[in-house]
Design a protein around this motif. Structure first.
Motif, PDB file in Angstrom:
ATOM      1  N   GLU A 174     -55.069 -78.626 -51.128  1.00  0.00           N
ATOM      2  CA  GLU A 174     -54.350 -78.132 -49.962  1.00  0.00           C
ATOM      3  C   GLU A 174     -55.319 -77.816 -48.821  1.00  0.00           C
ATOM      4  N   ALA A 175     -56.440 -77.212 -49.155  1.00  0.00           N
ATOM      5  CA  ALA A 175     -57.433 -76.883 -48.121  1.00  0.00           C
ATOM      6  C   ALA A 175     -57.958 -78.159 -47.461  1.00  0.00           C
ATOM      7  N   ALA A 176     -58.174 -79.195 -48.261  1.00  0.00           N
ATOM      8  CA  ALA A 176     -58.708 -80.450 -47.713  1.00  0.00           C
ATOM      9  C   ALA A 176     -57.685 -81.111 -46.789  1.00  0.00           C
ATOM     10  N   LEU A 177     -56.419 -81.122 -47.213  1.00  0.00           N
ATOM     11  CA  LEU A 177     -55.371 -81.722 -46.378  1.00  0.00           C
ATOM     12  C   LEU A 177     -55.224 -80.940 -45.074  1.00  0.00           C
ATOM     13  N   ARG A 178     -55.262 -79.633 -45.206  1.00  0.00           N
ATOM     14  CA  ARG A 178     -55.101 -78.777 -44.029  1.00  0.00           C
ATOM     15  C   ARG A 178     -56.269 -78.983 -43.059  1.00  0.00           C
ATOM     16  N   GLN A 179     -57.435 -79.111 -43.604  1.00  0.00           N
ATOM     17  CA  GLN A 179     -58.593 -79.317 -42.763  1.00  0.00           C
ATOM     18  C   GLN A 179     -58.545 -80.689 -42.076  1.00  0.00           C
ATOM     19  N   PHE A 180     -58.154 -81.699 -42.838  1.00  0.00           N
ATOM     20  CA  PHE A 180     -58.049 -83.055 -42.276  1.00  0.00           C
ATOM     21  C   PHE A 180     -57.078 -83.066 -41.104  1.00  0.00           C
ATOM     22  N   ALA A 181     -55.895 -82.481 -41.322  1.00  0.00           N
ATOM     23  CA  ALA A 181     -54.872 -82.461 -40.270  1.00  0.00           C
ATOM     24  C   ALA A 181     -55.339 -81.626 -39.083  1.00  0.00           C
ATOM     25  N   GLY A 182     -55.938 -80.492 -39.377  1.00  0.00           N
ATOM     26  CA  GLY A 182     -56.392 -79.605 -38.310  1.00  0.00           C
ATOM     27  C   GLY A 182     -57.454 -80.256 -37.438  1.00  0.00           C
ATOM     28  N   ARG A 183     -58.421 -80.912 -38.082  1.00  0.00           N
ATOM     29  CA  ARG A 183     -59.467 -81.599 -37.321  1.00  0.00           C
ATOM     30  C   ARG A 183     -58.873 -82.711 -36.463  1.00  0.00           C
ATOM     31  N   ALA A 184     -57.923 -83.436 -37.040  1.00  0.00           N
ATOM     32  CA  ALA A 184     -57.289 -84.533 -36.299  1.00  0.00           C
ATOM     33  C   ALA A 184     -56.586 -83.988 -35.062  1.00  0.00           C
ATOM     34  N   ASN A 196     -52.881 -78.339 -26.636  1.00  0.00           N
ATOM     35  CA  ASN A 196     -52.491 -76.935 -26.453  1.00  0.00           C
ATOM     36  C   ASN A 196     -51.316 -76.512 -27.330  1.00  0.00           C
ATOM     37  N   GLU A 197     -50.732 -77.493 -27.991  1.00  0.00           N
ATOM     38  CA  GLU A 197     -49.565 -77.146 -28.799  1.00  0.00           C
ATOM     39  C   GLU A 197     -49.941 -76.316 -30.018  1.00  0.00           C
ATOM     40  N   ASP A 198     -48.994 -75.542 -30.443  1.00  0.00           N
ATOM     41  CA  ASP A 198     -49.193 -74.804 -31.676  1.00  0.00           C
ATOM     42  C   ASP A 198     -48.845 -75.753 -32.820  1.00  0.00           C
ATOM     43  N   ASN A 199     -49.877 -76.193 -33.511  1.00  0.00           N
ATOM     44  CA  ASN A 199     -49.661 -77.243 -34.504  1.00  0.00           C
ATOM     45  C   ASN A 199     -49.381 -76.732 -35.909  1.00  0.00           C
ATOM     46  N   ASP A 200     -49.446 -75.434 -36.104  1.00  0.00           N
ATOM     47  CA  ASP A 200     -49.298 -74.939 -37.468  1.00  0.00           C
ATOM     48  C   ASP A 200     -48.002 -75.350 -38.158  1.00  0.00           C
ATOM     49  N   PRO A 201     -46.843 -75.265 -37.486  1.00  0.00           N
ATOM     50  CA  PRO A 201     -45.612 -75.665 -38.176  1.00  0.00           C
ATOM     51  C   PRO A 201     -45.663 -77.132 -38.601  1.00  0.00           C
ATOM     52  N   LEU A 202     -46.282 -77.977 -37.776  1.00  0.00           N
ATOM     53  CA  LEU A 202     -46.426 -79.384 -38.117  1.00  0.00           C
ATOM     54  C   LEU A 202     -47.276 -79.545 -39.367  1.00  0.00           C
ATOM     55  N   VAL A 203     -48.439 -78.902 -39.367  1.00  0.00           N
ATOM     56  CA  VAL A 203     -49.328 -79.018 -40.524  1.00  0.00           C
ATOM     57  C   VAL A 203     -48.643 -78.440 -41.762  1.00  0.00           C
ATOM     58  N   ASP A 204     -47.951 -77.307 -41.604  1.00  0.00           N
ATOM     59  CA  ASP A 204     -47.250 -76.699 -42.738  1.00  0.00           C
ATOM     60  C   ASP A 204     -46.221 -77.659 -43.337  1.00  0.00           C
ATOM     61  N   ALA A 205     -45.491 -78.370 -42.467  1.00  0.00           N
ATOM     62  CA  ALA A 205     -44.458 -79.291 -42.952  1.00  0.00           C
ATOM     63  C   ALA A 205     -45.088 -80.441 -43.740  1.00  0.00           C
ATOM     64  N   ILE A 206     -46.207 -80.956 -43.250  1.00  0.00           N
ATOM     65  CA  ILE A 206     -46.883 -82.053 -43.956  1.00  0.00           C
ATOM     66  C   ILE A 206     -47.403 -81.586 -45.314  1.00  0.00           C
ATOM     67  N   LEU A 232     -49.235 -87.828 -38.971  1.00  0.00           N
ATOM     68  CA  LEU A 232     -50.064 -87.416 -37.836  1.00  0.00           C
ATOM     69  C   LEU A 232     -50.023 -88.429 -36.703  1.00  0.00           C
ATOM     70  N   VAL A 233     -49.671 -89.676 -37.020  1.00  0.00           N
ATOM     71  CA  VAL A 233     -49.727 -90.737 -36.012  1.00  0.00           C
ATOM     72  C   VAL A 233     -48.872 -90.424 -34.783  1.00  0.00           C
ATOM     73  N   GLY A 234     -47.658 -89.995 -35.014  1.00  0.00           N
ATOM     74  CA  GLY A 234     -46.778 -89.660 -33.893  1.00  0.00           C
ATOM     75  C   GLY A 234     -47.356 -88.549 -33.028  1.00  0.00           C
ATOM     76  N   PRO A 235     -47.631 -87.382 -33.643  1.00  0.00           N
ATOM     77  CA  PRO A 235     -48.161 -86.271 -32.854  1.00  0.00           C
ATOM     78  C   PRO A 235     -49.487 -86.598 -32.168  1.00  0.00           C
ATOM     79  N   LEU A 236     -50.272 -87.494 -32.754  1.00  0.00           N
ATOM     80  CA  LEU A 236     -51.574 -87.798 -32.157  1.00  0.00           C
ATOM     81  C   LEU A 236     -51.487 -88.839 -31.056  1.00  0.00           C
ATOM     82  N   SER A 237     -50.370 -89.573 -31.052  1.00  0.00           N
ATOM     83  CA  SER A 237     -50.278 -90.719 -30.149  1.00  0.00           C
ATOM     84  C   SER A 237     -50.628 -90.362 -28.714  1.00  0.00           C
TER      85      SER A 237
END
Lengths: 206, 206
Positions: free
Chosen positions: B93-103, B183-193, B170-175
């Motif tokens: 979980e930490a690795a996935l969260r970190q990957f998404a967060g860095r992205a 500037n968006e608050d990405n936590d809910p997105l990362v939590d859902a993934i 992540l592709v959509g949000p990163l597009s």
């Protein structure tokens, strides 16, 4: 008097165009976009290579159109499976199972549609079609939440997770480098993918 | 006497090569591979465009090398997160969260690495790196099955589902077309993934 295309000429042009598309489709289904060289397509379609460029601006445009046609067929099949009877979970599972099954029965075409490195035009189409699949899944997930067969969740996010999980997990098995794909017993593979996806959606052990 | 490269010349060449790579990296991080035109890179690196082609056979080769460098950095970060303490589920979980967060914190570069339509050479690299991520996850899933924090499952299959789910969602949000991503608050997105992925692995509602 200005030159005017007769009805007969228009028909002949349309037929030639269709033949070029069908021959390209055939090449891709046999050996991927990589094997669909213009000289080969021209040979199959019994036209000069120059004729192909009268119908399509470039090889990339021809490929993008073949990609669209082939992918739309799969999108339609998924939509069809999602629109049968049963609760949302059952319909979604059936659609995922059908998508994976069709891919594994036509592995070369499926690999070309899902993952073959082609060119930026095809990649753009690929991104667009992934959104089309995700929209279909999203609608069904929302229905499932209303029906109570899925817990409340971000349906849009879950739908992209589904698309990614099923596409990525098929890429390896479909890859051109795997021998005898068509004869393998794929059920355990499909079961493993479906299990992950349905657990991801429901949070219930299967 | 045959011409021999002196040590000083070798060093100068290596430095020039490194500068070209760094400037390309900078361009990609700013506006994707699309914006990394050779003339622009040459301008930033203060070399003639011809010099770039003395160091790299083609634009595609230069891009593939920059892609490798940037992606290897992310793979290493994931490996690092997977090797911390805690049970396999927590580490994953930490690795996935970190990957998404860095992205999401470096969305342009992440989009370029994950999904930007570039050219077949970069696409080949992308497929190879997805396998690298999957292998790391697979090892941790196996450890989790042994530890008892994951139910028995096809670890290889689940690992590709994970890679697909996180990359695709992540592709959509990163597009590049999404405004104000940073500037968006990405936590809910990362939590859902993360929720989908962990439920997919464990079959336990979160």
């Amino acid at each position: 008097m200005a030159y005017r295309e007769t009805e007969k000429m228009r028909q002949r042009k349309a037929l030639a165009r269709e033949k070029i598309i069908n021959c390209t489709y055939e090449c891709v289904a046999e050996g991927g976009f990589r094997s669909a060289r213009i000289t080969r397509i021209a040979g199959l379609a019994e036209v000069a290579t120059g004729t192909i460029y009268r119908h399509f601006e470039s090889r990339e445009d021809l490929f993008a159109e073949v990609f669209q046609l082939a992918t739309q067929k799969e999108v339609d099949k998924v939509a069809e499976a999602l629109n049968t009877s049963g609760d949302a979970a059952a319909r979604l599972e059936a659609a995922l199972r059908q998508f994976a099954g069709r891919a594994l029965r036509g592995p070369v075409m499926a690999w070309s549609l899902l993952a073959e490195p082609v060119d930026p035009k095809v990649e753009e189409e690929r991104l667009a079609y992934r959104k089309a699949y995700a929209s279909l899944f999203e609608k069904t997930i929302r229905e499932g939440i209303t029906e109570g067969c899925f817990p409340d969740q971000n349906a849009q996010q879950s739908s992209t997770c589904l698309v990614g999980a099923i596409a990525e997990s098929l890429v390896g098995p479909l890859s051109l480098t795997q021998p005898n794909r068509e004869n393998e017993d794929n059920d355990p593979l499909v079961d493993a993918i479906i299990r992950f996806c349905m657990q991801g959606l429901t949070g219930t052990r299967r």
